[in-house]
Design an enzyme around this catalytic site. Structure first.
Site, PDB file in Angstrom:
ATOM      1  N   SER A   9       0.609  -1.384   0.015  1.00  0.00           N
ATOM      2  CA  SER A   9       0.233   0.014   0.004  1.00  0.00           C
ATOM      3  C   SER A   9       0.639   1.089   0.160  1.00  0.00           C
ATOM      4  CB  SER A   9      -1.576   0.168   1.204  1.00  0.00           C
ATOM      5  OG  SER A   9      -0.038   0.189   2.293  1.00  0.00           O
ATOM      6  N   LYS A  64      -6.981   3.932   8.311  1.00  0.00           N
ATOM      7  CA  LYS A  64      -5.882   4.479   7.979  1.00  0.00           C
ATOM      8  C   LYS A  64      -6.776   6.348   7.148  1.00  0.00           C
ATOM      9  CE  LYS A  64      -3.722   1.498   4.881  1.00  0.00           C
ATOM     10  NZ  LYS A  64      -3.521   0.936   3.335  1.00  0.00           N
TER      11      LYS A  64
END
Length: 819
Positions: A706, A749
Site C-alpha cells: 500500500s 487509515k
C-alpha cells in the site's frame, strides 16, 4: 456418669476376663441397707462379682465416695438410660443396679479420684429419697429365682461354656487363661454375669441381662448374645479367608474396610462414607443428565462404592463424579428477548460500534421467532482499547445471561482446551468445561479473549482443538478428554476477540463471523470520555462524591490531540486518571475549592505536549511524502524520505522493510525512469546518481504494497524538486504501468489521517466502496480524491504539476469528492 467424671479404665474391656470374678453371695441379703447412696454409671453395666476401675471428678460423686469410705458402707451402682444426661434423676436411671464395695481409693489430684469397686449383689430401686449432696434411694435386694441345682440350668451352663470356648478360639487376641477361667466357674448365675460383662453388645442388652432375675431366662438371654457374637466372628473369618494371599498396603486397607463393612451391615449401621455416596447419588439424580451420561455416571458410582476411601483411585473417581454432578447439563437462564431493552443497555455501555450492536439485536430477533436457534460465534477484531472485552459483559447483561471470560493469550497446550485424561495424576477438564461449571448454566456468553495470540508447541496446537468448539455442526457433542462423555456447547454465545486476523489459522477463522472494530474519531472519544471515562475515574479516585472537579472542553481536546494518539481510549483513560490523582492530592492536603481543569492546568500536571503535527515540518523539502499504513493498533501515518547523491545508479532501502515493500520501491523507480522525459528528467539521470530511500521508525517492521504510490510520489518530488503538499496523505498500490490498485484498512487509515490533522486524502478508485465504514465526522472534515493512475496522484499530491508534456487523452481526470 460422664466419661470425663467417672471414666472406665479400658473402655473396651470394663470387666475383662483377666479380672477374676468373685463368687456370688459375698453379702447377705439382710446386710444390704434399705437406703443406699447411688452412683450413676455411664456407657457400661456393672454385674455382681465383677471388679471395675473408675475415675471420678464430679462433686456429687466425690461427696458420695468420701462418705462411703468414712463410714465403711456399700454403695449402689446404677446405669443411666441416656449417656449425655449430666445430672440424672430417678427417671434417668434404670431400676436395677448392683451393690458394690469400694476396695481401693487413690487421690490423683485436686477433685480427681481413682477407685476400684467390687460387685456384690443385685438390687432394685424403689424410689429416690435424696438428691443432694448426692443421690440416695430406698432399695430392695434381689435374688435368683431358679435354683442352681436345676437340671435345665445345668444343661444351659454346659452350653454356655461350650459356646464361650468357641468364641475364645475365634478371638486370638484374648489370653490363654480365659478358657481356664470360664471352666473354673461352677455357679450358673456367676457364669452368665461374667460372659454378659465381657461380650461386646449394646448397653440396653447388657442391662436386660442384669434385670433378668430368673436364672434360666438369664442364661438363655446370654446364650443368645454369645451365639450372635460367634456368628459375627465366623463372618469375619470368612471375609479373612476370601482376601487371603499377598497383600500390598492398598490391599491390606481394602481387606480391613471389607471387614468393617461386613460388621456394619450385620449391625445395621451406616458410616459417613455411605452417607456421602448417597448424597452424591442424589446430586447426580438432580443434575438432569442425558441418558448416555447418566449411564456412565451410575456405572462409575457403583464402582466407587467398592473402592476403599483411603485408596487414590477413590479420590480420582469421586472427583470425576463431582465434576459430572456440578456441570449444567440441563440448567439454563431465560433470555431477555426485549429488543428495545437490549438496545438501551448496549447504547448506555458503549458509544458507537454499531456493527456489533446490530448483530446482537438480529440474534435476539431471530431467537424470538425461533426458540431452538444455535448461539452465534462472533469474532471482534480491532485495535487495543476500543472496548472489545467489555462489550462481552454488556452483551451478557443485555440478553440476561451469565458471563464467563476465557483468556487464550499464550495458551500452548492442547490439553488446556480438551482437558487431561483421567489416567494422569492431577488431571482436570479443559478450560471450556471449567468455564461452564463456573457459569452454572448451559447458555452463557463466553468471551474468548485474545484468540489471535494462541501458541503451538510439542504439546499440541490449541487452535486446532478449537475447531470443534467453534463449529456449530460439532459443538453440540464436545468431547472433553477428562469427562469422556459428550457435552453440549451449542447454546453458548461465543464472542472471540483479536487485534489482527493474520495469526488466526484459516479453518478457525472460517468458523467465526468476523466483525471489525476500528478506532474512534475525536468526537467519539470526547463523547466516551464525558459519558464513561471521566465518571469512572472520579468514582475510583473518591472524587465523585465531592463533585469538585470539572474538565473544560478545551482541556479535554488538548488531551485528545496532544497527549494521546491511539485508535482506542486506554491511554486517554490513563491521562484522565493522572488529572484525578493530582486533584486528589490537593483535596487530601486540605484544599476544598472546586477545581476546573484548563489547558494550562493540563500542561502543569502532565508536562509538555507529547504529540504534535509534524506533517508540515516533514514535507518542507522535496523528497518526503506522507503515506497511510495499517497496524494492529489501528491506522498510522508513514513518512517516506528519499535523497540522492553521486554514485553509480544504486538504490538503498532502509527502515526494516519486508520483501513486498522493497519490490514496491523497485517498481516505483522503474516507472520513474520509464516516464523521465514526460517529467522533464534526463533519461540517464540514474547513471551517476545513487538514491537512498528511508522509512523512519526503523525498529518497527514494515511490509505490504500500500506504500507504492507514496514511494513513487517521494521519488518524483526528489528528482523534480517539487515539494509534496503538507496537508495531503495517500495510500494505494502502484504498478509498472502506472495503475493504482486497491488496498485494505481504509477506515483505520482515514481515522489516522484525521487524528494527525491531514486535510486531503488520495485513495484508489476501487476503495470508494469502503467509504461506507468511515464515520460521518471524518467525511465532513476531510477531502477525498479517488484515482486510477499515478499521473493523477502526482497532480494531486505535488504542489505543482510535474508533467512537462500533456498526459495521454484517454487518461481519466482526477476524481474528487467532498462530503
Amino acid at each position: 456418669m460422664n466419661m470425663s467424671d467417672e471414666k472406665k479404665k479400658g473402655a473396651a474391656a470394663a470387666q475383662t476376663m483377666a479380672a477374676p470374678m468373685s463368687p456370688p453371695g459375698l453379702i447377705n441379703k439382710d446386710d444390704i441397707p434399705q437406703v443406699l447412696p447411688i452412683l450413676p454409671l455411664r456407657n457400661s453395666v456393672f454385674f455382681p462379682g465383677g471388679v471395675l476401675p473408675l475415675a471420678v471428678g464430679r462433686q456429687k460423686t466425690i461427696a458420695l465416695i468420701k462418705d462411703a469410705v468414712r463410714d465403711d458402707q456399700v454403695i449402689g451402682v446404677v446405669t443411666q438410660r441416656k449417656a449425655e444426661e449430666e445430672d440424672p434423676g430417678a427417671a434417668d436411671l434404670y431400676s436395677m443396679g448392683t451393690v458394690a464395695r469400694i476396695v481401693k481409693l487413690l487421690k490423683m489430684g485436686e477433685d480427681n479420684y481413682s477407685l476400684v469397686v467390687q460387685g456384690l449383689a443385685r438390687f432394685r430401686v424403689l424410689d429416690l429419697v435424696q438428691e443432694a449432696p448426692y443421690l440416695k434411694a430406698r432399695v430392695e435386694a434381689v435374688e435368683d429365682k431358679t435354683a442352681a441345682e436345676n437340671v435345665e440350668v445345668e444343661a444351659l451352663g454346659i452350653n454356655l461354656k461350650k459356646l464361650a470356648r468357641e468364641v475364645i478360639e475365634l478371638m486370638p487376641e484374648l489370653p490363654a487363661a480365659a478358657t481356664e477361667l470360664v471352666e473354673s466357674i461352677t455357679h450358673p448365675g456367676h457364669l452368665a454375669d461374667l460372659i454378659a460383662a465381657n461380650v461386646d453388645v449394646p448397653i440396653e442388652e447388657k442391662q436386660a441381662v442384669l434385670e433378668t432375675v430368673d436364672l434360666k431366662a438369664r442364661m438363655k438371654l446370654v446364650l443368645e448374645l454369645l451365639n450372635r457374637k460367634r456368628e459375627i466372628l465366623k463372618l469375619s473369618n470368612k471375609i479373612d479367608s476370601a482376601v487371603k494371599g499377598e497383600m500390598s498396603k492398598t490391599q491390606r486397607e481394602y481387606y480391613l474396610r471389607q471387614q468393617l463393612k461386613a460388621i456394619k451391615e450385620e449391625l445395621g449401621e451406616m458410616g459417613e462414607e455411605e452417607e456421602e455416596l448417597d448424597e452424591l447419588a442424589e446430586r447426580l439424580k438432580k443434575a438432569g443428565l442425558p441418558p448416555e451420561v447418566e449411564k456412565v455416571a451410575n456405572k462409575e458410582l457403583n464402582r466407587l462404592k467398592t473402592i476403599p476411601a483411603a485408596s487414590s483411585e477413590y479420590t480420582v473417581a469421586r472427583t470425576y463424579l463431582d465434576w459430572i454432578a456440578d456441570l449444567p447439563w440441563s440448567k439454563q437462564s431465560e433470555d431477555n428477548l426485549d429488543i428495545d431493552n437490549a438496545r438501551k443497555i448496549l447504547d448506555a455501555d458503549h458509544h458507537g460500534i454499531q456493527k456489533v450492536k446490530k448483530r446482537i439485536l438480529e440474534y435476539l430477533a431471530v431467537r424470538k421467532l425461533k426458540n431452538d436457534m444455535r448461539g452465534p460465534i462472533l469474532c471482534l477484531v480491532g485495535p487495543p482499547g476500543v472496548g472489545k472485552t467489555s462489550l462481552g459483559q454488556s452483551i451478557a447483561r443485555a440478553v440476561n445471561r451469565k458471563f464467563v471470560r476465557l483468556s487464550l493469550g499464550g495458551v500452548r497446550d492442547e490439553a488446556e482446551i480438551r482437558g487431561h485424561r483421567r489416567t494422569y495424576v492431577g488431571a482436570l477438564p479443559g478450560r471450556f468445561i471449567q468455564s461452564m461449571k463456573k457459569a452454572g448454566t448451559r447458555n452463557p456468553v463466553m468471551m474468548l479473549d485474545e484468540i489471535d495470540k494462541l501458541g503451538a508447541d510439542f504439546r499440541g496446537d490449541p487452535s486446532s482443538a478449537l475447531l470443534e468448539v467453534l463449529d456449530p455442526e460439532q459443538n453440540n457433542s464436545f468431547a472433553d478428554h477428562y469427562l469422556d462423555v459428550a457435552f453440549d456447547l451449542s447454546k453458548v454465545l461465543f464472542i472471540a476477540t483479536a487485534n489482527q486476523l493474520d495469526p488466526i489459522p484459516g479453518p478457525l477463522r472460517d468458523r467465526m463471523e468476523i466483525i471489525e472494530l476500528s478506532g474512534y474519531t475525536f468526537e467519539e472519544k470526547e463523547m466516551i470520555a464525558r459519558t464513561h471515562l471521566i465518571p469512572k475515574q472520579l468514582k475510583e479516585h473518591g472524587l465523585a462524591a465531592v463533585d469538585q472537579l470539572v474538565i473544560e472542553d478545551k482541556a479535554l481536546q488538548l488531551l485528545l490531540t496532544s497527549y494521546t494518539r491511539e485508535a482506542g481510549v486506554r491511554s486517554l483513560e490513563r491521562r484522565i486518571a493522572d488529572l484525578c490523582r493530582a486533584v486528589a492530592v490537593d483535596f487530601a492536603s486540605g484544599k476544598t475549592d472546586k477545581q476546573t481543569i484548563t489547558p494550562d492546568r493540563v500542561i502543569e500536571i502532565l508536562g509538555p505536549e507529547r504529540y504534535y503535527s509534524e506533517v508540515a515540518e516533514r514535507t518542507e523539502t522535496p523528497g518526503v511524502a506522507t503515506g497511510l499504513a495499517w497496524t494492529a493498533s489501528g491506522g498510522d501515518l508513514l513518512f517516506i524520505e528519499c535523497t540522492k547523491m553521486q554514485g553509480k545508479g544504486g538504490l538503498t532501502l532502509t527502515g526494516q522493510l519486508g520483501d513486498v515493500m522493497k519490490e514496491s520501491a523497485q517498481a516505483a523507480l522503474s516507472y520513474l525512469r520509464a516516464n523521465a522525459e514526460r517529467l522533464g528528467l534526463n533519461p540517464l539521470f540514474l547513471e551517476k546518481t545513487d538514491i537512498h530511500l528511508h522509512f523512519p521508525a526503523g525498529s518497527i517492521p514494515k511490509d505490504g504494497p500500500s506504500a507504492g504510490v507514496t514511494i513513487l510520489t517521494a521519488l518524483t518530488s526528489l528528482m523534480t524538486g517539487i515539494r509534496v503538499r503538507s496537508d495531503t496523505a495517500m495510500t494505494g498500490e502502484a504498478t509498472l504501468r502506472g495503475l493504482v490498485l486497491p488496498v485494505g484498512g481504509i477506515k483505520e487509515k482515514v481515522l489516522a489521517a484525521h487524528r494527525a490533522g491531514i486535510k486531503r486524502i488520495v485513495l484508489p478508485e476501487r476503495c470508494r466502496k469502503d467509504m461506507v465504514d468511515v464515520p460521518e465526522q471524518a467525511k465532513k472534515e476531510l477531502e477525498f480524491h479517488f484515482v486510477t493512475r499515478m499521473d493523477e496522484v502526482l497532480n494531486l499530491t505535488l504542489e505543482t504539476s510535474p508533467w512537462k508534456t500533456v498526459p495521454p487523452a484517454e487518461e481519466p481526470k482526477p476524481a474528487e469528492i467532498r462530503a
